[in-house]
Design an enzyme around this catalytic site. Structure first.
Site, mmCIF file in Angstrom:
data_model
loop_
_atom_site.group_PDB
_atom_site.id
_atom_site.type_symbol
_atom_site.label_atom_id
_atom_site.label_comp_id
_atom_site.label_asym_id
_atom_site.label_seq_id
_atom_site.Cartn_x
_atom_site.Cartn_y
_atom_site.Cartn_z
ATOM 1 N N ASP A 91 0.937 -1.015 -0.015
ATOM 2 C CA ASP A 91 -0.100 -0.027 -0.089
ATOM 3 C C ASP A 91 0.849 1.385 0.105
ATOM 4 O O ASP A 91 2.006 1.048 0.198
ATOM 5 C CB ASP A 91 -0.999 0.125 1.313
ATOM 6 C CG ASP A 91 -2.181 0.673 1.069
ATOM 7 O OD1 ASP A 91 -3.294 0.465 1.510
ATOM 8 O OD2 ASP A 91 -2.169 1.711 0.179
ATOM 9 N N GLU A 124 -10.870 6.968 4.158
ATOM 10 C CA GLU A 124 -9.767 6.384 5.131
ATOM 11 C C GLU A 124 -10.000 6.751 6.393
ATOM 12 O O GLU A 124 -11.182 7.064 7.035
ATOM 13 C CB GLU A 124 -8.418 6.376 4.437
ATOM 14 C CG GLU A 124 -8.245 5.816 3.118
ATOM 15 C CD GLU A 124 -6.711 5.551 2.435
ATOM 16 O OE1 GLU A 124 -6.701 5.764 1.311
ATOM 17 O OE2 GLU A 124 -5.975 5.177 3.359
#
Ligand code: GLC
Length: 619
Positions: free
Chosen positions: A313, A510
């Site tokens: 990521d 997020e």
């Protein structure tokens, strides 16, 4: 067909392989698929045999378009991939042509290298090609979970792939198959469900839609099932994203629970053929997933037999250890194959080179990572002379097309969950004299689309792409003699025959969406109160990335619809309000009564929610 240079190397390799096979008991007959696999493995091995360490490590490196020090770094460092994270638009602008030209420019540069290995270009097209103006924005996964319709999810992924390919781009960091167990998490809406089986079924459908049955299909895009594993199971207060209490935190559960709740979707997406898997920022009992050799290699690659590659990521490797070079060594040795290094790609290459030269990372590990990456590129047909590396301009007519919008509209309809409908409030007649519409999300494409829309965090208002707001959809749906009035705060509804109030959350993505309070805000509560005071039937529509605490607002509403984050096609909401289609959505998350109950998921001992998982009315 291989390029001339590669053909010579490959011919030599085949002769050698042929002599070897002749000496062995070669199998009498092999299937086409096996031959294709042998063919690809042989081509990969012959290419690897010819690569320098710099070329190999380059393939393991992904930079961001906005992080490139020089666009020629794609060739200078033999980069395997480039990405655009949320909002990382081409310098020229955010329209489909700017995206296409930016992609093609970097792809052309990648072909200037000795081996001319094309790049993979990755984006987060998590609910349509959502970075690009004019793209169709579909409901986020939480709404698709409420449809329970795997075929529809596959169809949406297929359309998304076509719109992504219209810009030439060939890799989508999707689907998210997280099993979100705490709705206070800002990424809840990226999950299909709190239940692993539903997440697994719909995640696999999305992979099939993105990749088709043949990765070399010019309309296929490479998928990235994410985030492996347990990103949705972290403990409140352990967050590692700025001040977020949950995001990127620590999952403090037994291996039994990890395997029972969070692993099932990854079996399904592997079976569906996902070409890549993205590890999670989060940790398991204090150990970061990006440095977790047991979970990345022993479980995923060996026990589960995963043969694709792992893409880290965004700057997640840096979280593994405070020393960058140590973090690189730990993550690559743990099983990460390609590093998403938006800006530190040169530092990554230098660090990994040193680690190999000093023996901390073996040549075998490098070759394994490169083999996995190249195998995917060969499977995608990128290495063939006639590879569709440049965008197919004929796809532009399908980008944002009415046909695609009709599918999105159907998805909106099927995602709506009717939580309450008393006194026959719904469906409304299209011919009633006056409808008053209110609420902050009644006329706001940004709010109804949510995060990951044009900007990483999304944004309220018209700043995003085109589409139909719920208010516009209502105006289009009613008869010529029906008056539609509007006020943000719900005032002025007196005399109306019905009041529709659209409330909920403003966009986030997020950890920015982590919260310890899911109570409706004062503005929303006041709008519904004002609507209720008018004496007309009140239909409340909630635009949110998760269940919220409704309190008396539910009591003040005669009908209540959870609409999640429907995207650009607000017509789908009007289709149900006016009864053209009955609501069919079923909750894919438990709906708590109060914050005291959160987190609350199916199976809990004290399971007494406001609405159970699977609840949904019709008419
Ligand atoms: C983000 C997300 C991940 C996304 C990646 C690239 O931080 O965690 O889901 O694919 O970075 O944008």
């Amino acid at each position: 067909m291989l390029r001339k240079y590669q053909r010579i190397v490959f011919a030599v390799y085949l002769i050698g392989a042929g002599i070897f096979l002749a000496a062995c008991d070669a199998p009498e007959s092999v299937s086409t698929a096996q031959l294709a696999s042998v063919d690809i493995d042989a081509r990969v091995d012959s290419l690897i045999a010819d690569m320098t360490l710099a070329e190999k490590i380059g393939q393991m490196t992904q930079a961001e378009i906005t992080g490139l020090k020089d666009p020629d770094d794609v060739a200078n460092y033999f980069l395997g991939s480039v990405l655009s994270g949320g909002g990382a638009d081409p310098a020229a602008g955010n329209d489909v042509n700017s995206w296409t030209e930016a992609y093609e420019d970097l792809q052309r540069r990648s072909l200037q290298t000795r081996l001319a290995i094309p790049i993979l270009y990755g984006v987060d097209a998590v609910h349509g090609h959502n970075n690009v103006l004019g793209a169709v924005i579909f409901p986020h996964n939480i709404g698709l979970g409420a449809t329970r319709n795997a075929d529809l999810v596959e169809e949406i992924a297929r359309i998304t792939a076509v719109e992504v390919r219209a810009t030439g781009i060939n890799w989508n960091f999707a689907p998210c198959v997280c099993v979100a167990r705490d709705i206070r998490w800002g990424r809840t809406y990226e999950a299909f469900s709190e239940e692993p089986e539903l997440a697994a079924e719909l995640g696999a459908a999305a992979v099939r839609g993105y990749q088709t049955s043949d990765l070399s299909d010019p309309l296929a895009v490479l998928a990235s099932a994410k985030h492996y594993v347990g990103d949705g199971g972290t403990a409140f207060g352990t967050g590692d994203f700025e001040n977020a209490p949950l995001d990127q935190g620590d999952m403090q559960v037994s291996e039994e629970e990890l395997r029972e709740i969070h692993l099932p979707p990854f079996y399904s997406v592997i079976e569906a053929g996902t070409g890549t898997i993205m590890p999670s920022y989060s940790s398991w009992n204090g150990e970061k997933l990006h440095g977790h050799e047991y979970l990345l290699t022993t479980v995923l690659k060996e026990e589960m037999g995963y043969e694709g590659f792992l893409i880290s990521d965004y700057n997640a490797i840096q979280q593994v250890h405070s020393d960058f070079k140590t973090a690189v060594g730990m993550s690559i040795n743990a099983g990460v194959d390609m590093a998403m290094m938006p800006n530190d790609y040169i530092e990554f290459i230098e660090a990994l080179t040193e680690l190999v030269e000093e023996g901390t990372v073996s040549e075998e590990r490098i070759d394994d990572a490169v083999r996995r990456i190249l195998r995917v590129k060969f499977q995608m047909g990128l290495m063939d002379d006639d590879a569709p590396l440049m965008a197919d301009r004929s796809l532009l007519e399908r980008f944002g097309s009415d046909e695609h919008r009709e599918v999105a509209r159907r998805a909106v309809r099927e995602s709506l969950v009717l939580l309450k409908n008393e006194a026959g409030a719904l469906p409304l007649s299209k011919d009633i004299a006056r409808i008053h519409v209110a609420g902050k999300s009644a006329d706001d494409i940004g709010n109804q689309s949510g995060g990951w829309t044009i900007e990483w965090q999304g944004a309220s208002g018209e700043v995003t792409t085109g589409g139909t707001t719920i208010l516009e959809a209502i105006r289009r749906a009613v008869g010529a003699d029906t008056e539609v009035t509007f006020s943000l705060d719900g005032n002025g509804a007196e005399g109306a025959d019905a009041v529709i109030v659209v409330i909920g959350e403003t966009p986030y993505a997020e950890g920015s969406g982590d919260t310890d309070d899911l109570t409706l805000d004062a503005e929303d509560i006041a709008a519904v109160e004002a609507a209720h005071a008018s004496g007309a039937p009140v239909i409340t529509i909630l635009i949110s990335g998760r269940p919220m605490i409704l309190g008396e607002t539910l009591d003040r509403s005669d009908a209540f619809i959870a609409a999640w984050l429907p995207g650009t096609e607000g017509q789908g909401v009007a289709d149900v309000i006016f009864g053209d289609y009955a609501p069919t959505g079923k909750l894919s998350f438990t709906w708590p009564r109060s914050m005291d109950q959160v987190p609350l998921t199916v199976g809990a001992d004290d399971y007494d929610p406001l609405f159970e998982w699977g609840y949904g009315l019709s008419f």
